[in-house]
Design a protein around this motif. Structure first.
Motif, PDB file in Angstrom:
ATOM      1  N   VAL A   1     -11.596   7.808  -2.688  1.00 24.86           N
ATOM      2  CA  VAL A   1     -10.425   8.378  -2.814  1.00 24.86           C
ATOM      3  C   VAL A   1      -9.204   7.776  -1.950  1.00 24.86           C
ATOM      4  O   VAL A   1      -9.516   7.538  -0.706  1.00 24.86           O
ATOM      5  N   LEU A   2      -8.251   6.988  -2.216  1.00 21.92           N
ATOM      6  CA  LEU A   2      -7.244   6.421  -1.589  1.00 21.92           C
ATOM      7  C   LEU A   2      -6.016   7.121  -1.866  1.00 21.92           C
ATOM      8  O   LEU A   2      -4.979   7.018  -0.870  1.00 21.92           O
ATOM      9  N   LYS A   3      -5.811   7.883  -3.034  1.00 24.52           N
ATOM     10  CA  LYS A   3      -4.452   8.418  -2.982  1.00 24.52           C
ATOM     11  C   LYS A   3      -4.624   9.742  -3.477  1.00 24.52           C
ATOM     12  O   LYS A   3      -5.714  10.128  -4.125  1.00 24.52           O
ATOM     13  N   LEU A   4      -3.528  10.675  -3.549  1.00 23.77           N
ATOM     14  CA  LEU A   4      -3.760  12.025  -3.921  1.00 23.77           C
ATOM     15  C   LEU A   4      -4.011  12.038  -5.322  1.00 23.77           C
ATOM     16  O   LEU A   4      -4.771  12.840  -5.887  1.00 23.77           O
ATOM     17  N   SER A   5      -3.421  11.392  -6.244  1.00 25.30           N
ATOM     18  CA  SER A   5      -3.685  11.131  -7.743  1.00 25.30           C
ATOM     19  C   SER A   5      -5.189  11.168  -7.865  1.00 25.30           C
ATOM     20  O   SER A   5      -5.585  11.615  -8.927  1.00 25.30           O
ATOM     21  N   THR A   6      -5.945   9.976  -7.089  1.00 30.19           N
ATOM     22  CA  THR A   6      -7.240   9.990  -7.444  1.00 30.19           C
ATOM     23  C   THR A   6      -8.104  11.221  -6.849  1.00 30.19           C
ATOM     24  O   THR A   6      -8.943  11.542  -7.508  1.00 30.19           O
TER      25      THR A   6
ATOM     26  N   GLN B   1       4.003  11.707   2.248  1.00 29.51           N
ATOM     27  CA  GLN B   1       3.009  10.832   1.887  1.00 29.51           C
ATOM     28  C   GLN B   1       2.174  11.196   0.866  1.00 29.51           C
ATOM     29  O   GLN B   1       1.754  12.325   0.608  1.00 29.51           O
ATOM     30  N   THR B   2       1.718  10.170   0.075  1.00 33.69           N
ATOM     31  CA  THR B   2       1.000  10.487  -1.040  1.00 33.69           C
ATOM     32  C   THR B   2      -0.579   9.533  -0.802  1.00 33.69           C
ATOM     33  O   THR B   2      -1.416   9.801  -1.617  1.00 33.69           O
ATOM     34  N   GLN B   3      -0.590   8.760   0.172  1.00 30.62           N
ATOM     35  CA  GLN B   3      -1.985   8.024   0.569  1.00 30.62           C
ATOM     36  C   GLN B   3      -2.598   8.769   1.581  1.00 30.62           C
ATOM     37  O   GLN B   3      -2.205   9.117   2.537  1.00 30.62           O
ATOM     38  N   THR B   4      -3.932   8.848   1.236  1.00 26.49           N
ATOM     39  CA  THR B   4      -4.831   9.665   2.015  1.00 26.49           C
ATOM     40  C   THR B   4      -4.763   8.906   3.405  1.00 26.49           C
ATOM     41  O   THR B   4      -4.935   9.732   4.518  1.00 26.49           O
ATOM     42  N   ARG B   5      -5.000   7.811   3.312  1.00 27.18           N
ATOM     43  CA  ARG B   5      -4.919   6.998   4.804  1.00 27.18           C
ATOM     44  C   ARG B   5      -4.014   7.250   5.553  1.00 27.18           C
ATOM     45  O   ARG B   5      -4.024   7.492   6.658  1.00 27.18           O
ATOM     46  N   LYS B   6      -2.673   7.334   4.912  1.00 31.99           N
ATOM     47  CA  LYS B   6      -1.653   7.399   5.804  1.00 31.99           C
ATOM     48  C   LYS B   6      -1.373   8.893   6.304  1.00 31.99           C
ATOM     49  O   LYS B   6      -0.919   8.996   7.273  1.00 31.99           O
ATOM     50  N   ILE B   7      -1.921   9.786   5.484  1.00 39.93           N
ATOM     51  CA  ILE B   7      -1.609  11.098   5.771  1.00 39.93           C
ATOM     52  C   ILE B   7      -2.672  11.344   6.997  1.00 39.93           C
ATOM     53  O   ILE B   7      -2.375  12.033   7.859  1.00 39.93           O
ATOM     54  N   LEU B   8      -3.800  10.689   6.821  1.00 37.92           N
ATOM     55  CA  LEU B   8      -4.798  11.023   7.966  1.00 37.92           C
ATOM     56  C   LEU B   8      -4.176  10.338   9.120  1.00 37.92           C
ATOM     57  O   LEU B   8      -4.449  10.827  10.488  1.00 37.92           O
TER      58      LEU B   8
ATOM     59  N   SER C   1      -9.830  -0.539   4.749  1.00 36.76           N
ATOM     60  CA  SER C   1     -10.699   0.133   4.009  1.00 36.76           C
ATOM     61  C   SER C   1     -10.862   1.560   4.726  1.00 36.76           C
ATOM     62  O   SER C   1     -10.540   1.788   5.956  1.00 36.76           O
ATOM     63  N   LEU C   2     -11.646   2.426   4.068  1.00 36.42           N
ATOM     64  CA  LEU C   2     -11.528   3.864   4.755  1.00 36.42           C
ATOM     65  C   LEU C   2     -12.437   3.969   5.955  1.00 36.42           C
ATOM     66  O   LEU C   2     -12.273   4.770   6.929  1.00 36.42           O
ATOM     67  N   ILE C   3     -13.681   3.349   6.055  1.00 36.13           N
ATOM     68  CA  ILE C   3     -14.352   3.129   7.092  1.00 36.13           C
ATOM     69  C   ILE C   3     -13.681   2.491   8.265  1.00 36.13           C
ATOM     70  O   ILE C   3     -13.856   2.903   9.496  1.00 36.13           O
ATOM     71  N   THR C   4     -13.228   1.452   8.114  1.00 35.53           N
ATOM     72  CA  THR C   4     -12.301   0.678   9.413  1.00 35.53           C
ATOM     73  C   THR C   4     -11.359   1.757   9.664  1.00 35.53           C
ATOM     74  O   THR C   4     -11.031   1.473  10.973  1.00 35.53           O
TER      75      THR C   4
ATOM     76  N   LEU D   1     -15.381  10.144   5.934  1.00 39.08           N
ATOM     77  CA  LEU D   1     -16.485   9.720   4.974  1.00 39.08           C
ATOM     78  C   LEU D   1     -16.771  10.345   3.853  1.00 39.08           C
ATOM     79  O   LEU D   1     -17.242   9.711   2.753  1.00 39.08           O
ATOM     80  N   SER D   2     -16.254  11.436   3.705  1.00 35.33           N
ATOM     81  CA  SER D   2     -16.435  12.159   2.511  1.00 35.33           C
ATOM     82  C   SER D   2     -15.331  11.601   1.337  1.00 35.33           C
ATOM     83  O   SER D   2     -15.798  11.121   0.242  1.00 35.33           O
TER      84      SER D   2
END
Lengths: 346, 459
Positions: free
Chosen positions: A224-229, A172-179, A123-126, A217-218
């Motif tokens: 939001v998990l991916k760019l389209s969202t 990449q289109t997934q925010t977690r992968k980009i980060l 998850s984003l927090i983890t 956190l934002s």
């Protein structure tokens, strides 16, 4: 997740980290690392989704290998020098092995493949924990031993991390992968300067933690998990999206935002050490990651998706912003004018 | 210095907190007030640098540009009223605050005497400009225009950062007056060649030099009117200003380094003028005309003589006013016809007769007719270049000829000829637009009477 289990995990996470960063003995440092690894594992796998379990296994395998390598390198060192002091790592083979082990733990470039995969599964927090708190113990070990490590090897790791981190983040289109890739390329900057000015590594790490926490956190707040969202999330909290854009540009290191400060200081230190070509290379390589930050920024607030007139907008929940995000946002965009103060505090 | 910067920063709460009804009035009046206060900077002084502090100071090169940048904020706010009128109120506030945020950075960049402060404020203008173009532009191509803007600028200016810090390591200071006094003689080696190149390149892209200019027409075409005015009037001048500042730092090397830049600049003036002749897009035409004029500025500031510097200064100021005026005029047409294509918007004189007076004046100044300051600037630059090397007259002369022809082409195709059949009803031109044009024309005409204010020579 059961609150008791969560409490135990969180406490041992903090304990593991503090044991490692405050230890002077290799065995204790290793113990802290292992406690850390074991404590984060339930946090990654708490959703019980097969993807999360996969991430947990990947994380566990790489981390235990790295910890074993650290133990092995310190034992080799103890075998030849007769002491377990972290700062007294003198044996060349153990230096080499330690560099490799830390590179695995941090996800530096030849050993980076696990990192985006694990982040994508949690998850984003983890993911935030994985890319900030879990990097602190290995970075500390690297700081303590930075005097005896091979500078050329570290520079090579740093340059390749910045290059590959920027490069692989491009599609990449997934925010977690980009980060995750952004984390890899920022680690490159930290490792670049570690043998010349370890204080700057700490500063870079702290500022990176602030900025990346803001983004994580934002994104967690607007789910939001991916760019389209991200593209359609502006209706939830428009102001937050605007500040996310600024934070992302700050991560990219554009003046006058906070992210420029570590870049500036690192380049200055590198030119002082007659490493101007390296400084130029790593600066230009950071432009690669600017591209995907810019794309995230475009998606967060600049563009609106095309939609028909009867399209249902996302429901505006009018949720109040939480204070930590607000404080972190302020810190991660406006710290640059304070840089003289921060430099003297180092 | 602070007496301008602080009010400019306080414009931000004015824009954000003013009641909805009086927001435009408040911001415009307040910024106009700041602009009129800033005029006192033009008073002559005995000292080479006025109001010198540790970080900022104004000399003959920066003063006209500073006054120009203060002058342009109310004009940009005024020009944006038209295309923002259908936006919700909050967005208008955000737009105005984006415009306002750029202003302190531009003032700092023009007045900084410390290279690092200069670099930071030079780069800091980038994010608001990016937001202006990519958030407030109209077409989807604005995104690629934003990427072009950001990457062209950053690829060229990150080496600038490295070489500024390298200079700091070598000389121990980045304070411009001290650097000028100590004359850091970089030994003639590859290192110094590369660092001089890096010092120049960022400004060459910003100015822009022909060959590195591709971001500019894109940005101009996609930007809203305030963005175009900002780019043409102020940001390009940052490039010219930077060249004039850093060429003084690298005298031994630039002897052979300036040949490629001079060649490209003069050849570019010629080429972009010819490109203008076959443009179909009005904004793109004006943008290419900016590239051509800035080519002359680059060439003049590379040869570093007293005459060429004052020519470059006059040209920067008068081109800033002229091209911004042209963009405003193009925008008034665009708001009425919703097209920038020259063929679709021709023959507007019968519909907007008073506007065509402004068109005539703007085009006459753009083609450098006597007695405008544009002519003064071009003559000074051409004479300085001729004195440096006589064959340059072929290039500069042809470029001037082409400038006159494309300007005439622009004037004739927008104003004269038959009206296209699809333009039957257009709203009248309103007082706000005429005021906007007047505020551009007044400085242009009055500067003819006292060009030494902007000529960069000690008064």
């Amino acid at each position: 997740m059961n609150p008791h289990a969560k409490l135990i995990c969180t406490v041992s996470l903090i304990m593991g980290t503090s044991i490692t960063i405050s230890s002077n003995h290799w065995i204790l440092a290793w113990t802290g690392l292992e406690i850390n690894t074991l404590a984060i594992i339930p946090l990654i796998s708490k959703s019980h989704h097969p993807r999360a379990i996969e991430a947990t296994i990947k994380y566990f395998l790489t981390q235990s290998t790295a910890s074993a390598l650290i133990l092995f390198s310190s034992m080799t060192n103890a075998w030849s020098t007769g002491q377990w002091d972290i700062t007294q790592l003198n044996h060349p083979t153990s230096c080499l092995m330690l560099t490799m082990a830390i590179a695995i733990k941090l996800g530096l470039v030849p050993f980076h493949f696990w990192f985006p995969e694990v982040l994508q599964g949690s998850s984003l927090i983890t993911a935030l924990l994985l890319s900030t708190l879990m990097k602190l113990p290995p970075i500390t070990l690297l700081l303590l031993t930075s005097q005896s490590l091979n500078t050329t090897l570290l520079t090579l790791l740093a340059i390749s991390s910045t290059l590959i981190g920027g490069w692989m983040g491009l599609n990449q289109t997934q925010t977690r992968k980009i980060l995750a890739f952004s984390s890899i390329s920022h680690l490159g900057w930290m490792i670049m300067i570690i043998s010349y000015n370890p204080q700057l590594t700490i500063l870079t790490f702290i500022l990176y933690t602030i900025m990346t926490s803001t983004v994580f956190l934002s994104l967690a707040q607007i789910k939001v998990l991916k760019l389209s969202t991200l593209l359609i999330s502006w209706t939830k909290t428009p102001m937050l999206n605007a500040t996310v854009m600024l934070t992302l540009l700050s991560l990219a290191g554009l003046p006058p935002l906070t992210g420029f400060m570590p870049k500036w200081l690192i380049i200055q230190e590198l030119t002082k050490q007659e490493m101007t070509p390296m400084a130029t290379i790593i600066t230009m390589l950071s432009l690669l990651s600017l591209f995907f930050y810019l794309r995230l920024a475009y998606h967060s607030t600049i563009t609106l998706p095309p939609n028909s007139s009867n399209h249902m907008k996302l429901w505006r929940t009018n949720k109040t912003l939480n204070t930590p995000t607000a404080i972190l946002t302020a810190l991660s965009t406006t710290l640059l004018p304070l840089s003289p103060l921060i430099i003297t505090m180092l | 210095m602070l007496k301008i910067i602080l009010p400019t920063i306080m414009l931000l709460p004015t824009a954000l907190l003013s009641p909805a009804k009086s927001m435009w009035t408040n911001t415009t009046m307040y910024s106009l007030l700041i602009a009129s206060i800033s005029l006192h900077w033009l008073t002559p002084s005995y000292y080479p640098t006025k109001t010198l502090t540790l970080w900022t100071g104004m000399d003959q090169i920066s003063t006209p540009l500073l006054v120009l940048s203060c002058w342009f904020l109310p004009l940009m706010i005024m020009a944006s009223q038209g295309h923002l009128q259908h936006e919700p109120h909050k967005r208008k506030r955000m737009f105005i605050s984006t415009l306002i945020i750029i202003q302190p950075f531009i003032i700092l960049a023009f007045s900084a005497t410390e290279l690092m402060l200069f670099y930071i404020s030079f780069e800091a203008t980038l994010i608001p400009t990016l937001i202006l173009i990519t958030r407030w532009g109209n077409q989807p191509e604005r995104l690629s225009a934003g990427i072009y803007l950001l990457f062209y600028t950053l690829i060229s200016s990150l080496p600038l950062l490295v070489s500024i810090l390298y200079l700091h390591t070598n000389t121990g200071t980045l304070h411009l007056p001290i650097i000028k006094l100590t004359h850091p003689n970089l030994p003639a080696s590859w290192t110094s060649l590369l660092s001089s190149l890096a010092l120049l390149m960022a400004f060459m892209v910003k100015a822009p030099l022909y060959g590195l200019h591709l971001w500019l027409p894109k940005a101009h075409v996609e930007a809203p009117i305030a963005g175009s005015m900002l780019l043409a009037a102020l940001l390009l001048k940052l490039g010219g200003y930077g060249i004039m500042r850093v060429t003084l730092l690298m005298e031994p090397v630039s002897n052979f380094l300036h040949y490629p830049f001079l060649t490209l600049a003069l050849w570019g003036a010629l080429m972009t003028s010819s490109i203008c002749l076959r443009q179909t897009d009005l904004k793109s035409l004006i943008a290419y005309s900016s590239v051509s004029h800035m080519g002359l500025v680059i060439a003049a500031s590379m040869i570093q003589t007293q005459w060429s510097f004052s020519g470059a200064m006059i040209l920067m100021i008068s081109h800033g006013l002229t091209s911004s005026l042209l963009f405003c005029l193009a925008n008034t047409n665009y708001e009425r016809t919703h097209s920038r294509i020259l063929i679709l918007t021709r023959g507007l004189q019968p519909l907007l007769p008073l506007m065509s007076v402004w068109w005539l004046l703007a085009n006459l100044t753009n083609m450098a007719l006597p007695p405008t300051t544009n002519l003064m600037a071009e003559l000074t630059i051409m004479v300085a270049l001729f004195n440096w090397s006589s064959p340059t007259i072929i290039l500069t002369g042809t470029a001037t000829l082409l400038t006159a022809s494309y300007t005439l082409y622009m004037l004739l195709s927008t104003q004269r000829g038959t009206l296209p059949s699809h333009i039957t009803t257009t709203p009248n031109s309103n007082t706000r637009e005429h005021l906007l044009m007047t505020l551009h024309i007044i400085p242009m005409l009055t500067l003819i009477l006292k060009p030494e204010l902007i000529s960069g020579t000690p008064l």
